[in-house]
Motif scaffolding. Structure first.
Motif, PDB file in Angstrom:
ATOM      1  N   SER A 187       0.735  -1.136   0.108  1.00 41.20           N
ATOM      2  CA  SER A 187      -0.033  -0.224   0.174  1.00 41.20           C
ATOM      3  C   SER A 187       0.901   1.205  -0.076  1.00 41.20           C
ATOM      4  CB  SER A 187      -0.847   0.009   1.330  1.00 41.20           C
ATOM      5  OG  SER A 187      -1.723  -1.094   1.207  1.00 41.20           O
ATOM      6  N   ILE A 188       2.019   1.198  -0.678  1.00 44.71           N
ATOM      7  CA  ILE A 188       2.690   2.337  -0.917  1.00 44.71           C
ATOM      8  C   ILE A 188       2.203   3.460  -1.987  1.00 44.71           C
ATOM      9  CG2 ILE A 188       5.064   3.427  -1.370  1.00 44.71           C
ATOM     10  CD1 ILE A 188       6.236   0.754  -0.498  1.00 44.71           C
TER      11      ILE A 188
ATOM     12  N   VAL B 230      11.970   7.281   2.905  1.00 44.21           N
ATOM     13  CA  VAL B 230      11.676   6.085   3.598  1.00 44.21           C
ATOM     14  C   VAL B 230       9.874   6.001   3.357  1.00 44.21           C
ATOM     15  CG1 VAL B 230      11.206   5.105   5.803  1.00 44.21           C
ATOM     16  CG2 VAL B 230      13.256   6.372   5.319  1.00 44.21           C
ATOM     17  N   PHE B 231       9.487   4.797   2.808  1.00 43.41           N
ATOM     18  CA  PHE B 231       8.236   4.660   2.727  1.00 43.41           C
ATOM     19  C   PHE B 231       7.365   4.496   3.994  1.00 43.41           C
ATOM     20  CE2 PHE B 231      10.299   3.328  -1.413  1.00 43.41           C
ATOM     21  CZ  PHE B 231       9.820   4.259  -1.941  1.00 43.41           C
ATOM     22  N   PRO B 232       6.034   4.599   4.129  1.00 42.62           N
ATOM     23  CA  PRO B 232       5.347   4.415   5.460  1.00 42.62           C
ATOM     24  C   PRO B 232       5.751   3.239   5.892  1.00 42.62           C
ATOM     25  CG  PRO B 232       4.084   5.734   4.063  1.00 42.62           C
ATOM     26  CD  PRO B 232       5.470   5.259   3.128  1.00 42.62           C
TER      27      PRO B 232
ATOM     28  N   VAL C 212       9.655  -4.311  -4.139  1.00 41.03           N
ATOM     29  CA  VAL C 212      10.227  -3.386  -2.780  1.00 41.03           C
ATOM     30  C   VAL C 212      11.030  -4.466  -2.032  1.00 41.03           C
ATOM     31  CG1 VAL C 212       9.809  -2.224  -0.775  1.00 41.03           C
ATOM     32  CG2 VAL C 212       8.477  -1.953  -2.785  1.00 41.03           C
ATOM     33  N   ASN C 213      12.572  -4.299  -1.932  1.00 43.06           N
ATOM     34  CA  ASN C 213      13.212  -5.381  -1.076  1.00 43.06           C
ATOM     35  C   ASN C 213      13.011  -4.860   0.292  1.00 43.06           C
ATOM     36  OD1 ASN C 213      15.835  -6.300   0.170  1.00 43.06           O
ATOM     37  ND2 ASN C 213      15.865  -6.974  -1.588  1.00 43.06           N
ATOM     38  N   LEU C 214      12.495  -6.047   1.041  1.00 46.80           N
ATOM     39  CA  LEU C 214      12.091  -5.723   2.396  1.00 46.80           C
ATOM     40  C   LEU C 214      13.456  -5.240   3.552  1.00 46.80           C
ATOM     41  CD1 LEU C 214       9.453  -8.387   3.123  1.00 46.80           C
ATOM     42  CD2 LEU C 214       9.114  -6.129   2.561  1.00 46.80           C
ATOM     43  N   ALA C 215      14.474  -5.699   3.204  1.00 47.46           N
ATOM     44  CA  ALA C 215      15.443  -5.576   4.079  1.00 47.46           C
ATOM     45  C   ALA C 215      16.068  -4.066   3.613  1.00 47.46           C
ATOM     46  CB  ALA C 215      16.603  -6.613   4.007  1.00 47.46           C
ATOM     47  N   ARG C 216      16.207  -3.963   2.275  1.00 46.70           N
ATOM     48  CA  ARG C 216      16.623  -2.588   1.980  1.00 46.70           C
ATOM     49  C   ARG C 216      15.869  -1.488   2.444  1.00 46.70           C
ATOM     50  NH1 ARG C 216      15.542   1.170  -1.738  1.00 46.70           N
ATOM     51  NH2 ARG C 216      17.388   2.496  -2.359  1.00 46.70           N
ATOM     52  N   GLU C 217      14.731  -1.722   2.414  1.00 54.91           N
ATOM     53  CA  GLU C 217      13.635  -0.498   2.983  1.00 54.91           C
ATOM     54  C   GLU C 217      13.658  -0.422   4.546  1.00 54.91           C
ATOM     55  OE1 GLU C 217      12.445   1.742   1.058  1.00 54.91           O
ATOM     56  OE2 GLU C 217      13.291   0.419  -0.900  1.00 54.91           O
ATOM     57  N   THR C 218      14.229  -1.483   5.264  1.00 51.35           N
ATOM     58  CA  THR C 218      13.887  -1.510   6.585  1.00 51.35           C
ATOM     59  C   THR C 218      15.464  -0.796   7.025  1.00 51.35           C
ATOM     60  OG1 THR C 218      12.641  -3.582   6.752  1.00 51.35           O
ATOM     61  CG2 THR C 218      14.163  -3.119   8.674  1.00 51.35           C
ATOM     62  N   LEU C 219      16.358  -1.094   6.421  1.00 51.48           N
ATOM     63  CA  LEU C 219      17.699  -0.396   6.603  1.00 51.48           C
ATOM     64  C   LEU C 219      17.585   1.037   6.589  1.00 51.48           C
ATOM     65  CD1 LEU C 219      20.248  -2.959   5.161  1.00 51.48           C
ATOM     66  CD2 LEU C 219      19.867  -2.502   7.642  1.00 51.48           C
ATOM     67  N   LYS C 220      16.983   1.418   5.329  1.00 49.05           N
ATOM     68  CA  LYS C 220      16.577   2.806   5.140  1.00 49.05           C
ATOM     69  C   LYS C 220      15.987   3.541   6.288  1.00 49.05           C
ATOM     70  CE  LYS C 220      15.222   4.117   1.147  1.00 49.05           C
ATOM     71  NZ  LYS C 220      14.347   3.923  -0.050  1.00 49.05           N
ATOM     72  N   GLY C 221      14.951   2.763   6.714  1.00 50.91           N
ATOM     73  CA  GLY C 221      14.173   3.249   8.011  1.00 50.91           C
ATOM     74  C   GLY C 221      14.794   3.477   9.127  1.00 50.91           C
ATOM     75  N   LEU C 222      15.950   2.369   9.364  1.00 45.25           N
ATOM     76  CA  LEU C 222      16.620   2.458  10.552  1.00 45.25           C
ATOM     77  C   LEU C 222      17.783   3.522  10.477  1.00 45.25           C
ATOM     78  CD1 LEU C 222      17.124  -1.341  11.121  1.00 45.25           C
ATOM     79  CD2 LEU C 222      16.052   0.054  12.729  1.00 45.25           C
ATOM     80  N   PHE C 223      18.188   3.704   9.469  1.00 44.76           N
ATOM     81  CA  PHE C 223      19.175   4.886   9.281  1.00 44.76           C
ATOM     82  C   PHE C 223      19.023   5.898   8.728  1.00 44.76           C
ATOM     83  CE2 PHE C 223      21.530   0.543   9.607  1.00 44.76           C
ATOM     84  CZ  PHE C 223      22.536   0.821  10.693  1.00 44.76           C
ATOM     85  N   ALA C 224      17.650   6.322   8.721  1.00 45.57           N
ATOM     86  CA  ALA C 224      17.386   7.705   8.258  1.00 45.57           C
ATOM     87  C   ALA C 224      17.871   8.939   9.037  1.00 45.57           C
ATOM     88  CB  ALA C 224      15.703   7.629   8.127  1.00 45.57           C
ATOM     89  N   GLN C 225      17.724   8.711  10.281  1.00 45.51           N
ATOM     90  CA  GLN C 225      18.189   9.633  11.017  1.00 45.51           C
ATOM     91  C   GLN C 225      19.734   9.729  11.144  1.00 45.51           C
ATOM     92  OE1 GLN C 225      16.387  11.951  13.019  1.00 45.51           O
ATOM     93  NE2 GLN C 225      14.393  10.922  12.114  1.00 45.51           N
ATOM     94  N   TRP C 226      20.377   8.742  11.006  1.00 53.11           N
ATOM     95  CA  TRP C 226      21.827   8.862  10.672  1.00 53.11           C
ATOM     96  C   TRP C 226      22.460   9.409   9.319  1.00 53.11           C
ATOM     97  CZ3 TRP C 226      24.673   6.102   6.698  1.00 53.11           C
ATOM     98  CH2 TRP C 226      26.033   5.902   6.999  1.00 53.11           C
ATOM     99  N   LEU C 227      21.467   9.326   8.446  1.00 50.98           N
ATOM    100  CA  LEU C 227      21.877   9.751   6.979  1.00 50.98           C
ATOM    101  C   LEU C 227      21.698  11.121   7.149  1.00 50.98           C
ATOM    102  CD1 LEU C 227      22.665   8.651   4.205  1.00 50.98           C
ATOM    103  CD2 LEU C 227      20.388   8.565   3.580  1.00 50.98           C
ATOM    104  N   ILE C 228      20.763  11.711   7.916  1.00 50.16           N
ATOM    105  CA  ILE C 228      20.576  13.118   7.749  1.00 50.16           C
ATOM    106  C   ILE C 228      21.583  13.651   8.512  1.00 50.16           C
ATOM    107  CG2 ILE C 228      19.232  14.870   8.654  1.00 50.16           C
ATOM    108  CD1 ILE C 228      16.658  13.112   8.392  1.00 50.16           C
ATOM    109  N   LYS C 229      22.167  13.203   9.712  1.00 43.98           N
ATOM    110  CA  LYS C 229      23.119  13.606  10.316  1.00 43.98           C
ATOM    111  C   LYS C 229      24.557  13.736   9.426  1.00 43.98           C
ATOM    112  CE  LYS C 229      21.217  12.685  14.688  1.00 43.98           C
ATOM    113  NZ  LYS C 229      21.170  11.760  15.847  1.00 43.98           N
ATOM    114  N   GLN C 230      24.793  12.505   8.926  1.00 45.74           N
ATOM    115  CA  GLN C 230      26.036  12.247   7.935  1.00 45.74           C
ATOM    116  C   GLN C 230      26.012  13.198   6.945  1.00 45.74           C
ATOM    117  OE1 GLN C 230      26.304  10.443   4.687  1.00 45.74           O
ATOM    118  NE2 GLN C 230      28.510  10.194   4.880  1.00 45.74           N
ATOM    119  N   ARG C 231      25.112  13.449   6.342  1.00 46.01           N
ATOM    120  CA  ARG C 231      25.054  14.433   5.253  1.00 46.01           C
ATOM    121  C   ARG C 231      25.086  15.970   5.728  1.00 46.01           C
ATOM    122  NH1 ARG C 231      20.041  12.460   1.133  1.00 46.01           N
ATOM    123  NH2 ARG C 231      21.045  10.927   0.429  1.00 46.01           N
TER     124      ARG C 231
END
Length: 760
Positions: A506-507, A573-575, A516-535
């Motif tokens: 339901s995206i 990051v998808f819902p 949609v690769n489940l692990a890839r999107e899960t990792l994107k969700g886990l590291f969303a805050q980290w990626l913002i700080k890293q950038r």
């Protein structure tokens, strides 16, 4: 939780390929101020000012320590110490504000006890679970540690903290001390004239290696040290009490008497007397000068796991597997049952006239103890004389004359959260059903880290059957509940094996046929805050994928890493994969030095790199690169049904993604029937002459995209097709993998049959 290997067992110059590091994330409860597993250890820090607050420190099987500000009728969690990746087994306070903890992750860690939970140092000398610690009350330098490997080490904290450390991340401003260095330091001993305490100093530039007390052939469960740090006692599965000289690590004495594992030890401040508690249910008092047991106390009906004494060492408090807390006068042998709980007692901590009791439950209770005047309790008249033989109390218990507890209710309880004790991964491979120690059943969505439904106290098995879906998705993660919560483990390349269509998730705003690769999107969700700080650290979004991307790309230049072209390379990051920042999960992995670490997702600061995080994880999050994957395709045969007038459309195997829906196979058949044949061979009623068109391939591939557009007559002549497997009609919404799992039910290639349904 998986056992974490010691960094001391790895060698940097080994030519053997290293196994890819695992990434784990632990789902935390919304109320993170409470423990969610049994409490293994307690420590009390008394305030140095008259109006200050005393603190209680608790270490739990959930892998965390917590600091509680104590009041007469309340305890408030003022800090959580999170870095261990397995059970916290023991903790001691040394000096004014240093907290030392040990864990089943094989490490010791030091913390500023009055900080907000930052780990200062990690010690990596043990090769197995570290089970116990001992500290010298009047010598803040000396701490001893013991573990399951039969290892006992004596640490000089001053020397260790001053030594040169490996450059590896643990927590902020934290560093790792790996005692397995090949270069041995020069250790010198000096005596402090004020209290004759021992201080062991090591040249900082040469690293630090603790003194090893060698002699235990089996596991060590208990340690105790006198107040000056000149005497150490240990006990474990060898059933003997060993005495050591901490200055040299040499054995000085061995005391025999217990008939089972020794689980708890106490030393009086002078080091003359020792109290031991054992799984043989006995408490023994030893005179170390006379080198013999002078008293045995048969108080408990089962294993004794915890001991504490009054300041004058005149009375001992004991608890264990029989759920009971006793106080015994060591001189008169008079004993009283203080209270009985619902869980085995693991550790005790005396606090003025009260005693804190930790158990296998996640809550901690405070009971009256009269530590400054224990005789007051005996005046209640419920006391009895402790026997000499281990079966004496057991016999009394069987005869029904068990003592009456002096207290019915604790004076204060620090509540915990019921630990998750059972789980079932549902077929969706995104939801996990759990049952906690209170019997409550909940449904977790692991790609978001939240509870989606609380079913209350129902049957886990019945609820699993109720939620059953006939879908087949590869197992892309594993789960355990060792920490009392859900730990989700991702291992490459297996974790990248599961895909779903965006429509099934339901995206919105994404083509329904996008995979949609489940692990890839899960990792994107886990590291969303980290990626913002890293950038932000890198300076701009354009440069955010700079250094780390280069590192990851170079590291896998020789491997078959492939770019996932089905998803755009961005940080969106998808819902279905948005993790909560209110109760964020904790990331658990290990650095390149083999030292494990744990941090909340929101506490990652953007500086973590390939030394801290698995390279395959960085490849995925930063570069959208996934490792080569297996079993993403499903091979099958497509034949007309027996007795059908339909002609053969294909020869040989067909190949399609596992997640391909049966209605796509129907569309493929229709294309073959209609669009690849001249329309004048049929009529408007849909009676099409079936046959092969074009070249016949030995191995063909079914496309996932929209069907080809035909002539204007397409809708008029579209036949109605049914797909069967094992003579059972297959739902158009079922995937190939599901049909093979639940209908075909065989290991060999799937066989699908088709037929034209007239009159539809």
């Amino acid at each position: 939780m998986h056992r974490v290997g010691s960094s001391g067992n790895t060698t940097n110059n080994s030519t053997r390929p290293r196994k890819e590091r695992r990434l784990t994330y632990v789902l935390n409860d919304a109320n993170d101020t409470k423990h969610c597993a049994g409490i293994n250890c307690l420590a009390v820090l008394k305030s140095t000012v008259s109006d200050g607050s005393d603190y209680l420190f608790t270490g739990s099987r959930d892998g965390k320590l917590k600091r509680w500000a104590l009041a007469d009728d309340a305890a408030t969690c003022s800090a959580t110490f999170e870095s261990h990746v397995d059970w916290v087994n023991d903790a001691v306070l040394v000096g004014d504000s240093t907290l030392v903890s040990c864990s089943s992750d094989t490490t010791l860690k030091t913390w500023n006890a009055l900080s907000n939970g930052v780990c200062n140092r990690t010690f990596c000398q043990h090769t197995d679970y570290v089970t116990c610690l001992a500290a010298a009350e009047k010598n803040s330098n000396i701490v001893a540690s013991g573990g399951l490997g039969g290892e006992v080490f004596i640490w000089d904290l001053e020397a260790a903290l001053a030594s040169k450390c490996n450059d590896a991340m643990d927590d902020e401003n934290s560093s790792v001390i790996n005692g397995s260095s090949n270069s041995k330091p020069t250790t010198t001993l000096r005596s402090s004239s004020s209290n004759n305490s021992i201080s062991m100093h090591t040249t900082p530039t040469e690293g630090y290696i603790p003194i090893a007390a060698k002699g235990h052939k089996e596991s060590v469960y208990a340690l105790a040290m006198n107040e000056t740090g000149t005497l150490l006692v240990s006990g474990g599965t060898e059933k003997v009490v060993r005495l050591w000289d901490p200055r040299s690590g040499s054995k000085t004495l061995k005391l025999k008497g217990h008939t089972d594992n020794i689980r708890a030890l106490l030393l009086d401040p002078t080091g003359r007397f020792c109290i031991s508690g054992s799984s043989d249910s006995m408490i023994r008092l030893w005179d170390l000068g006379q080198q013999r047991c002078i008293h045995s106390y048969a108080v408990h009906t089962d294993s004794v796991w915890a001991l504490a004494s009054t300041p004058t060492f005149s009375h001992v408090y004991s608890g264990g597997r029989d759920f009971s807390l006793y106080m015994t006068d060591l001189q008169t042998r008079e004993s009283v049952l203080l209270c009985t709980g619902e869980h085995p007692i693991l550790q005790l901590a005396l606090h003025d006239d009260s005693i804190w009791v930790a158990s296998t439950d996640s809550s901690v209770h405070r009971w009256p103890a009269e530590g400054r005047n224990p005789q007051k309790i005996f005046q209640t008249g419920n006391s009895f004389l402790a026997g000499n033989l281990s079966f004496s109390r057991a016999r009394v218990s069987l005869e029904g004359s068990t003592p009456v507890p002096a207290y019915k209710e604790p004076t204060l309880t620090i509540p915990g959260i019921p630990a998750i004790i059972q789980h079932e991964v549902l077929n969706s491979k995104r939801h996990v059903l759990t049952k906690d120690s209170s019997g409550s059943v909940k449904l977790w969505e692991i790609t978001k880290g939240i509870v989606t439904e609380d079913f209350g106290k129902v049957s886990l098995e019945e609820k699993k059957e109720e939620l059953f879906e006939m879908v087949s998705i590869p197992a892309w993660f594993t789960v355990d509940t060792r920490l009392g919560s859900l730990s989700v483990h991702l291992d490459t390349p297996q974790c990248f094996s599961a895909e779903m269509y965006s429509a099934d998730l339901s995206i919105l705003g994404k083509p329904e046929d996008d995979k949609v690769n489940l692990a890839r999107e899960t990792l994107k969700g886990l590291f969303a805050q980290w990626l913002i700080k890293q950038r932000q650290i890198m300076g701009s979004p354009a440069s955010a994928n700079g250094d780390l991307k280069d590192i990851a790309t170079k590291s896998h230049a020789h491997s078959g890493v492939e770019v996932d072209g089905s998803s755009e390379n961005d940080a969106m990051v998808f819902p279905p994969f948005e993790f909560s920042v209110i109760s964020p999960p904790s990331i658990v992995t290990e650095g390149t030095n083999g030292v494990p670490w744990r941090k909340k997702m929101t506490d990652l600061d953007g500086t973590e790199d390939e030394k801290d995080l698995p390279l395959w994880c960085l490849e995925c999050v930063l570069n959208n690169r996934l490792p080569p994957r297996e079993n993403t395709k499903c091979s099958f045969f497509l034949h007309p049904c027996d007795g059908s007038t339909a002609q053969i459309l294909t020869q040989g195997k067909l190949s399609a993604p596992r997640i391909l829906r049966i209605h796509k196979v129907v569309n493929y058949i229709i294309e073959k029937m209609v669009l690849d044949k001249p329309l004048d061979n049929g009529n408007a009623d849909g009676n099409v002459a079936l046959g092969l068109t074009g070249s016949q391939l030995q191995h063909q591939t079914i496309r996932e995209g929209p069907t080809r557009s035909g002539s204007k007559s397409w809708q008029k002549i579209r036949p109605s097709i049914e797909i069967l497997c094992n003579n059972q009609i297959v739902s158009p919404e079922m995937s190939l993998a599901s049909a093979k799992t639940y209908i075909w039910k065989r290991q060999d290639d799937l066989v699908l049959n088709y037929r034209v349904v007239q009159g539809r």
